[in-house]
Design an enzyme around this catalytic site. Structure first.
Site, PDB file in Angstrom:
ATOM      1  N   LYS A   1       2.518  11.018   7.232  1.00  0.00           N
ATOM      2  CA  LYS A   1       1.712  10.762   8.422  1.00  0.00           C
ATOM      3  C   LYS A   1       2.215  11.519   9.662  1.00  0.00           C
ATOM      4  O   LYS A   1       1.949  12.695   9.764  1.00  0.00           O
ATOM      5  CB  LYS A   1       1.590   9.257   8.660  1.00  0.00           C
ATOM      6  CG  LYS A   1       0.798   8.593   7.515  1.00  0.00           C
ATOM      7  CD  LYS A   1       0.065   7.346   7.886  1.00  0.00           C
ATOM      8  CE  LYS A   1      -0.981   7.014   6.826  1.00  0.00           C
ATOM      9  NZ  LYS A   1      -0.634   5.911   5.943  1.00  0.00           N
TER      10      LYS A   1
ATOM     11  N   PHE B   1       0.865  -1.187   0.000  1.00  0.00           N
ATOM     12  CA  PHE B   1       0.000   0.000   0.000  1.00  0.00           C
ATOM     13  C   PHE B   1       0.897   1.231   0.000  1.00  0.00           C
ATOM     14  O   PHE B   1       1.646   1.467   0.937  1.00  0.00           O
ATOM     15  CB  PHE B   1      -0.940   0.060   1.206  1.00  0.00           C
ATOM     16  CG  PHE B   1      -1.835   1.267   1.131  1.00  0.00           C
ATOM     17  CD1 PHE B   1      -3.003   1.242   0.373  1.00  0.00           C
ATOM     18  CD2 PHE B   1      -1.483   2.458   1.754  1.00  0.00           C
ATOM     19  CE1 PHE B   1      -3.806   2.370   0.255  1.00  0.00           C
ATOM     20  CE2 PHE B   1      -2.279   3.599   1.637  1.00  0.00           C
ATOM     21  CZ  PHE B   1      -3.448   3.547   0.887  1.00  0.00           C
TER      22      PHE B   1
ATOM     23  N   ASP C   1       9.332   2.934   1.966  1.00  0.00           N
ATOM     24  CA  ASP C   1       8.126   3.700   2.296  1.00  0.00           C
ATOM     25  C   ASP C   1       7.899   3.544   3.800  1.00  0.00           C
ATOM     26  O   ASP C   1       7.328   2.563   4.266  1.00  0.00           O
ATOM     27  CB  ASP C   1       6.924   3.185   1.499  1.00  0.00           C
ATOM     28  CG  ASP C   1       5.647   3.980   1.813  1.00  0.00           C
ATOM     29  OD1 ASP C   1       5.637   4.704   2.824  1.00  0.00           O
ATOM     30  OD2 ASP C   1       4.667   3.850   1.053  1.00  0.00           O
TER      31      ASP C   1
HETATM   32  C1  PLP Z   1      -0.873   6.016   4.447  1.00  0.00           C
HETATM   33  C2  PLP Z   1       0.207   5.477   3.579  1.00  0.00           C
HETATM   34  C3  PLP Z   1       0.488   6.055   2.326  1.00  0.00           C
HETATM   35  C4  PLP Z   1      -0.334   7.156   1.723  1.00  0.00           C
HETATM   36  O1  PLP Z   1      -0.371   8.322   2.491  1.00  0.00           O
HETATM   37  P1  PLP Z   1      -1.531   9.401   2.225  1.00  0.00           P
HETATM   38  O2  PLP Z   1      -1.163  10.542   3.114  1.00  0.00           O
HETATM   39  O3  PLP Z   1      -2.821   8.767   2.596  1.00  0.00           O
HETATM   40  O4  PLP Z   1      -1.485   9.751   0.781  1.00  0.00           O
HETATM   41  C5  PLP Z   1       1.557   5.539   1.610  1.00  0.00           C
HETATM   42  N1  PLP Z   1       2.293   4.514   2.079  1.00  0.00           N
HETATM   43  C6  PLP Z   1       2.047   3.936   3.266  1.00  0.00           C
HETATM   44  C7  PLP Z   1       2.908   2.818   3.746  1.00  0.00           C
HETATM   45  C8  PLP Z   1       0.978   4.385   4.050  1.00  0.00           C
HETATM   46  O5  PLP Z   1       0.710   3.775   5.210  1.00  0.00           O
END
Ligand code: PLP
Length: 401
Positions: free
Chosen positions: A255, A141, A226
């Site tokens: 985040k 994700f 990520d």
């Molecule tokens: C939440 C998340 C995203 C996307 O972040 P947004 O601020 O919702 O665009 C990307 N990668 C990971 C691992 C995430 O948990």
């Protein structure tokens, strides 16, 4: 009609149905606690998918935001502002990288990393025009843009949104041999979550990140972590990659970088990669704005000053041990790292959703992920007493349902 019912009706009338939230309407938050419009109090065990590592309305972050809002909030990057440099310096030192590039949401930072890796591939590595490949993992994700959902393996994330951006290859998560086999002369990057959060709190085999990073180095492929969800203390280290002593070529952060109040995201990498960007190549109207910079700076300071990664390590292993002691007929197993914990519900007991609804009745807000998993990821400012409070209620739900 209760206030909750009233607001749910209004919201459902006008909102797109792209989410399926629990039927709770929150109107106040503080630390690990939130209150709904009918005055009920809950413990927040989701923490906005780890965007609230510092807790709701952390006083220092809030003060930084208010103080900055009273001076200047937005300049655009057409001009300099007096806060971005300070934040960038802190962020770079924190990540051990030469440079950082600020965006707003996580998905934008992922897009930025993709652009950086591709351009690095063409300008530095020498990949032939339009041939760059980025390797991604099954169950990933990375956000919701059309490019990113294009390399999702979740059918629903893609359904109806094609055609998709080419140049992405999918391999199984946690499988170093698959990575080895997928790398070719056109591979510019390996994009990976150190733990797959939305994928169901999937912890890869020990040594995976280290071996993958070594493999990437050997083949001149960028290791792109990520850490939007796993970073900034969540798993018990500042970055989840730290658990294996891995230093990614590119960190993707988001985040909790915004301290739970304001969207702030970034990539951090060294000059050899960031140097591919020249004026006009990439940008964002709000990226690097003074308000976000003030908030981001305070968010990082709080993580360090309050030793939140250390807290997550200590309390996370306590919480996980106690969860494992609950002898529930419904639980298959408990997995995670630090305060990123998944309780996997047996298929024979149905999905995780009704358990989350039951937890809500007990005063705990948690959200199922990937059907079978209850995710427990509270703000890292949680105390042991608060975890014990939660355990008592989690036990009731897991044992007596
Ligand atoms: C939440 C998340 C995203 C996307 O972040 P947004 O601020 O919702 O665009 C990307 N990668 C990971 C691992 C995430 O948990």
């Amino acid at each position: 009609m209760s206030k909750t019912q009233e607001i749910l009706r209004q919201t459902e009338s006008y909102s797109a149905s792209n989410y399926h939230p629990l039927d709770v309407v929150l109107s106040k938050g503080e630390g690990v606690w939130v209150w709904d419009v009918d005055g009920n109090k809950y413990m927040d065990m989701l923490a906005a998918y780890s965007a609230l590592n510092q807790g709701h309305r952390h006083p220092k972050i809030l003060a930084a935001m208010i103080e900055q809002a009273e001076r200047i909030t937005l300049t655009s990057r057409a001009f300099h502002n007096d806060r971005m440099g300070e934040f960038l310096e802190k962020l770079c030192k924190f990540a051990g990288k030469d440079k950082a590039l600020l965006m707003n949401t996580g998905a934008e930072a992922v897009e930025t990393a993709i652009k950086a890796a591709r351009k690095w591939g063409y300008k530095i590595k020498g990949v032939a025009e339009d041939k760059a490949e980025i390797i991604t993992c099954r169950g990933n994700f990375h956000g919701r843009t059309t490019t990113i959902v294009g390399f999702s393996t979740e059918a629903q994330y893609k359904d109806g949104f094609g055609p998709f951006t080419p140049g992405f290859v999918t391999i199984p998560y946690g499988d170093v041999d698959a990575l080895k086999n997928a790398i070719n002369e056109n591979t510019v990057g390996f994009l990976v979550e150190p733990i797959q959060g939305e994928g169901g709190v999937i912890v890869p085999p020990e040594g995976y990140l280290k071996e993958a990073a070594v493999l990437c180095k050997k083949h001149n492929v960028l290791f792109i972590a990520d850490e939007i969800q796993t970073g900034l203390g969540r798993t018990g280290k500042m970055f989840c990659s730290d658990h294996e002593g891995v230093v990614p070529d590119i960190y993707i952060l988001g985040k909790a970088l915004g301290g739970g109040v304001y969207p702030v995201s970034a990539i951090a990498c060294d000059d050899d990669i960031m140097g591919v960007f020249h004026p006009g190549d990439h940008g964002s109207t709000f990226g690097g704005n003074p308000l976000g910079s003030a908030v981001g700076l305070a968010a990082l300071e709080v993580l360090i000053e309050e030793k939140l990664p250390e807290k997550a390590a200590e309390l996370g292993s306590y919480f996980m041990d106690e969860l494992r002691k609950i002898d529930s007929p419904h639980v298959d197993h408990v997995r995670g790292k630090g305060l990123m914990i998944g309780v996997v519900i047996k298929e024979s007991s149905g999905t995780a959703r009704p358990f989350c609804e039951k937890l809500r009745e007990e005063g705990i807000l948690a959200k199922e992920t990937h059907h079978q998993v209850i995710r427990f990821a509270p703000p890292l400012v949680i105390t042991k007493e608060e975890i014990d409070w939660a355990l008592e209620r989690i036990k009731r739900v897991l044992l007596f349902r």
